[in-house]
Write an enzyme that holds these catalytic residues in place. Structure first.
Site: not given
Length: 337
Positions: A196, A284
Site C-alpha cells: 500500500k 524512513v
C-alpha cells in the site's frame, strides 16, 4: 492481566503502540538505538521528532540497552524499519537464548526485505529459533500514529497462523478507541501492509501534479488489484485485500498528509528531486524500497503490476512522471476482472 512487553523501535508508530499498551496496564519497555531519544522519553516524556504535542505516561520507560529491555518479557513487539528487522532480530535471538526466554513475537513493520523478498514474519522466524519464540503475530491496518495519539477511532488486524496468539494480541491492545480484529491470513496482511505504500507514493504524486479525485480513485482501485494479484500468487486469501489491511490501509495511506509516503510522492509530483525528498523527510519512506522489491518480485513471478512498474521506472530509471502516466493510460484496453 498485566504483561511485560518490549517494544523495539521508538518511531511514531512504535512509541504510540507502546503508549496504548501502557494505557492498558502492561509493563512496557520501549527500546531505541538512540540514547538521546531515550533520555527525552524518560525525562520529558515526549518524542518530539516523531510525535508533536503528545506527552507519554511516566510509567512508560524507555531503554537504550536491549538486554535490559528484554529482561523477563512475555512478548516483543517489533516496530523497526524493514531494513533493520533482520539485524535487530538477530540481536534479540542472542539475548533470548542467553536469558532462556520464549516470548510471543508481534510485529507492526510494513515492508519487504530487499534482495530476499522476505516478509517480516519470515525474517523473524529465520533469525529467532523456535526454541526462543512461542508464536509470530502481525499487527496491521489503516492507522496513523497521530490519530491514535489523540484517541481517534482506529481499527486494525492481528494476524497469525496461531489463532490463540492472534486473540491474545487482540486483548493486549483493545481499548474503547482502538479496536482489533483477528485474521489467519498472515501472507495477505503482510503483502497488503507493504505494498500500500507504493500506491501512497503514486497518489501523492498525482496530487502534486494537480490531478483530481477521479485519478486518485482510479489509482487506488487498480493499485489494490495489483496488490491482490501478487498476494494471491503466494496463496493469500483474496478477501484479505477488501479488509482492513487491504483497502483500509490503501485508503488511509493514499489520502492523508500524515502519510510520509504520500508526502514523498506529492513532493516528487511537484518537481522535487528524489534525493532531496529523502534528505529532508527525516523518517524512513518505506514505499521507496518496497517499490523496488515488489517490481522485481512481480517480474520473477510473472505477475502483471503496471502501476508498480511505472512508479519503479520513475524512482529508479529516471522516467518522467507525466510520461509514465501517459503510458499507463494508453495501454491496450482489457477486461476489468
Amino acid at each position: 492481566m498485566s504483561e511485560k512487553i518490549a517494544v523495539l523501535g521508538a518511531g511514531s508508530w512504535g512509541s504510540i503502540l507502546a503508549s496504548v499498551l501502557d494505557e492498558n496496564g502492561h509493563d512496557v519497555r520501549l527500546w531505541s538505538y538512540n540514547p538521546k531519544q531515550v533520555e527525552e522519553l524518560n525525562t520529558q516524556h515526549t518524542n518530539s521528532h516523531y510525535i508533536k504535542n503528545f506527552t507519554f505516561s511516566k510509567s512508560l520507560v524507555a531503554y537504550a540497552d536491549m538486554a535490559s529491555a528484554l529482561d523477563g518479557v512475555d512478548a516483543i513487539l517489533f516496530v523497526v524499519p524493514t531494513k533493520a528487522v533482520r539485524s535487530v532480530a538477530h540481536e534479540v535471538a542472542g539475548i533470548l537464548a542467553a536469558k532462556h526466554l520464549q516470548p510471543e513475537l508481534i510485529h507492526a513493520s510494513k515492508g519487504i526485505e530487499q534482495k530476499t523478498y522476505k516478509r517480516i514474519s519470515q525474517i523473524l522466524e529465520e533469525e529467532i529459533p523456535a526454541a526462543n519464540r512461542k508464536s509470530v503475530t502481525v499487527l496491521s491496518g489503516p492507522s496513523h500514529a497521530e490519530d491514535v495519539a489523540r484517541h481517534d477511532i482506529t481499527l486494525i488486524t492481528a494476524a497469525s497462523a496461531n489463532p490463540e496468539a492472534a486473540k491474545h494480541t487482540q486483548k493486549r491492545f483493545m481499548t474503547p478507541y482502538f479496536r482489533v480484529y483477528t485474521n489467519s491470513d498472515v501472507i495477505g496482511v503482510e503483502i497488503g501492509a507493504a505494498l500500500k505504500n507504493i500506491i501512497a507514493l503514486g497518489a501523492g504524486a498525482l496530487h502534486g501534479l494537480g490531478y483530481g479525485d477521479n485519478a486518485k480513485a482510479a489509482l487506488m482501485t487498480r493499485g489494490l488489484a495489483e496488490i491482490s494479484r501478487l498476494g494471491t500468487s503466494f496463496g493469500a486469501d483474496p478477501m484479505t485485500f477488501i479488509g482492513l489491511s487491504g483497502v483500509g490501509d490503501v485508503i488511509v495511506t493514499a489520502t492523508s498528509t500524515n502519510s510520509r509516503n504520500w508526502r514523498a510522492g506529492d513532493e516528487l509530483g511537484r518537481g522535487e528531486k528524489l534525493d532531496d525528498v529523502i534528505s529532508h523527510m527525516g523518517m524512513v519512506i518505506e514505499g521507496l524500497a518496497t517499490t523496488k522489491a515488489a517490481y522485481e518480485l512481480s517480474q520473477k513471478r510473472g505477475v502483471s503490476m503496471p502501476i508498480t512498474e511505472a512508479i519503479y521506472q520513475v524512482l529508479y530509471e529516471g522516467k518522467d512522471i507525466k510520461t509514465a502516466i501517459s503510458d499507463l493510460m494508453q495501454r491496450e484496453g482489457r477486461s476489468e476482472f
